[in-house]
Design a protein around this motif. Sequence first.
Motif, PDB file in Angstrom:
ATOM      1  N   GLU A  31       0.817  -1.206   0.000  1.00 18.48           N
ATOM      2  CA  GLU A  31       0.000   0.000   0.000  1.00 18.48           C
ATOM      3  C   GLU A  31       0.856   1.264   0.000  1.00 18.48           C
ATOM      4  O   GLU A  31       1.743   1.429   0.832  1.00 18.48           O
ATOM      5  N   GLY A  32       0.592   2.130  -0.963  1.00 18.37           N
ATOM      6  CA  GLY A  32       1.251   3.428  -1.038  1.00 18.37           C
ATOM      7  C   GLY A  32       2.649   3.419  -1.625  1.00 18.37           C
ATOM      8  O   GLY A  32       3.254   4.482  -1.785  1.00 18.37           O
ATOM      9  N   LEU A  33       3.191   2.249  -1.966  1.00 19.52           N
ATOM     10  CA  LEU A  33       4.560   2.195  -2.502  1.00 19.52           C
ATOM     11  C   LEU A  33       4.597   2.811  -3.894  1.00 19.52           C
ATOM     12  O   LEU A  33       3.889   2.382  -4.797  1.00 19.52           O
ATOM     13  N   GLU A  34       5.440   3.826  -4.048  1.00 15.17           N
ATOM     14  CA  GLU A  34       5.588   4.530  -5.319  1.00 15.17           C
ATOM     15  C   GLU A  34       6.814   4.071  -6.097  1.00 15.17           C
ATOM     16  O   GLU A  34       6.790   4.025  -7.316  1.00 15.17           O
ATOM     17  N   PHE A  54       7.112   6.122  -0.498  1.00 13.81           N
ATOM     18  CA  PHE A  54       5.680   5.913  -0.298  1.00 13.81           C
ATOM     19  C   PHE A  54       4.913   7.218  -0.428  1.00 13.81           C
ATOM     20  O   PHE A  54       5.437   8.290  -0.142  1.00 13.81           O
ATOM     21  N   LEU A  55       3.655   7.087  -0.809  1.00 14.71           N
ATOM     22  CA  LEU A  55       2.725   8.203  -0.785  1.00 14.71           C
ATOM     23  C   LEU A  55       1.422   7.664  -0.202  1.00 14.71           C
ATOM     24  O   LEU A  55       0.755   6.820  -0.802  1.00 14.71           O
ATOM     25  N   ASN A  56       1.094   8.104   1.011  1.00 13.17           N
ATOM     26  CA  ASN A  56      -0.120   7.679   1.695  1.00 13.17           C
ATOM     27  C   ASN A  56      -0.878   8.903   2.171  1.00 13.17           C
ATOM     28  O   ASN A  56      -0.331   9.721   2.910  1.00 13.17           O
ATOM     29  N   LYS A  57      -2.118   9.015   1.741  1.00 13.41           N
ATOM     30  CA  LYS A  57      -2.995  10.128   2.134  1.00 13.41           C
ATOM     31  C   LYS A  57      -2.333  11.480   1.882  1.00 13.41           C
ATOM     32  O   LYS A  57      -2.385  12.388   2.709  1.00 13.41           O
ATOM     33  N   LYS A  59       0.762  12.218   1.881  1.00 15.81           N
ATOM     34  CA  LYS A  59       2.024  12.423   2.598  1.00 15.81           C
ATOM     35  C   LYS A  59       3.082  11.469   2.045  1.00 15.81           C
ATOM     36  O   LYS A  59       2.861  10.266   1.948  1.00 15.81           O
ATOM     37  N   SER A  60       4.253  12.018   1.705  1.00 20.12           N
ATOM     38  CA  SER A  60       5.329  11.180   1.190  1.00 20.12           C
ATOM     39  C   SER A  60       6.286  10.800   2.322  1.00 20.12           C
ATOM     40  O   SER A  60       6.455  11.546   3.287  1.00 20.12           O
ATOM     41  N   SER A  61       6.864   9.625   2.187  1.00 18.98           N
ATOM     42  CA  SER A  61       7.852   9.152   3.158  1.00 18.98           C
ATOM     43  C   SER A  61       8.816   8.216   2.463  1.00 18.98           C
ATOM     44  O   SER A  61       8.548   7.721   1.356  1.00 18.98           O
ATOM     45  N   GLN A 128      -1.205  -4.299  11.366  1.00 21.64           N
ATOM     46  CA  GLN A 128      -0.652  -3.739  10.127  1.00 21.64           C
ATOM     47  C   GLN A 128       0.228  -4.768   9.417  1.00 21.64           C
ATOM     48  O   GLN A 128       0.175  -4.897   8.198  1.00 21.64           O
TER      49      GLN A 128
END
Length: 143
Positions: A31-34, A54-57, A59-61, A128
């Motif tokens: 989930e969210g892996l770019e 990652f990009l989730n909601k 927000k990048s991390s 999770q």
Amino acid sequence: MKYLIEVLIEKPLDVVIREIRSKEAALKWIEGLESFELIEGELDTVGSKYLMRFLNKGKSSEMTETITGFNPPRDITTVYEMSGVWNECINMFEPVEGKTLYKMHTTFKFSGVMGLFIWLFKPIFKKQTKSGMVAFKEYCEQL
């Protein structure tokens, strides 16, 4: 914090091992892996390091993944690191009548204040981890 999660994947061991290390597959089930790129060492060897974005909601991390043990099809050990968090995952695979039992021994270490209260959040971390393993299981089973 340590715990163990298991899932039974309705696919043979060779399929599970091929997909667990596929960067293209990871983009489909994590989930969210770019992006997932090799930044050090040789692909799928002990010591190799990857940058995961990652990009989730909105927000990048970023986090790094380092392979610390690579013995497929039996086990693959990885360490994930991001600010204040160290996470080791010992991924173990066993063939079971044409299926694959996937076990993950997980260890988390936290720095700073978060480390003092993390035991309160253990159920959330376990949920999770299980969610990610089920996403991988569902991805494999639809192949």
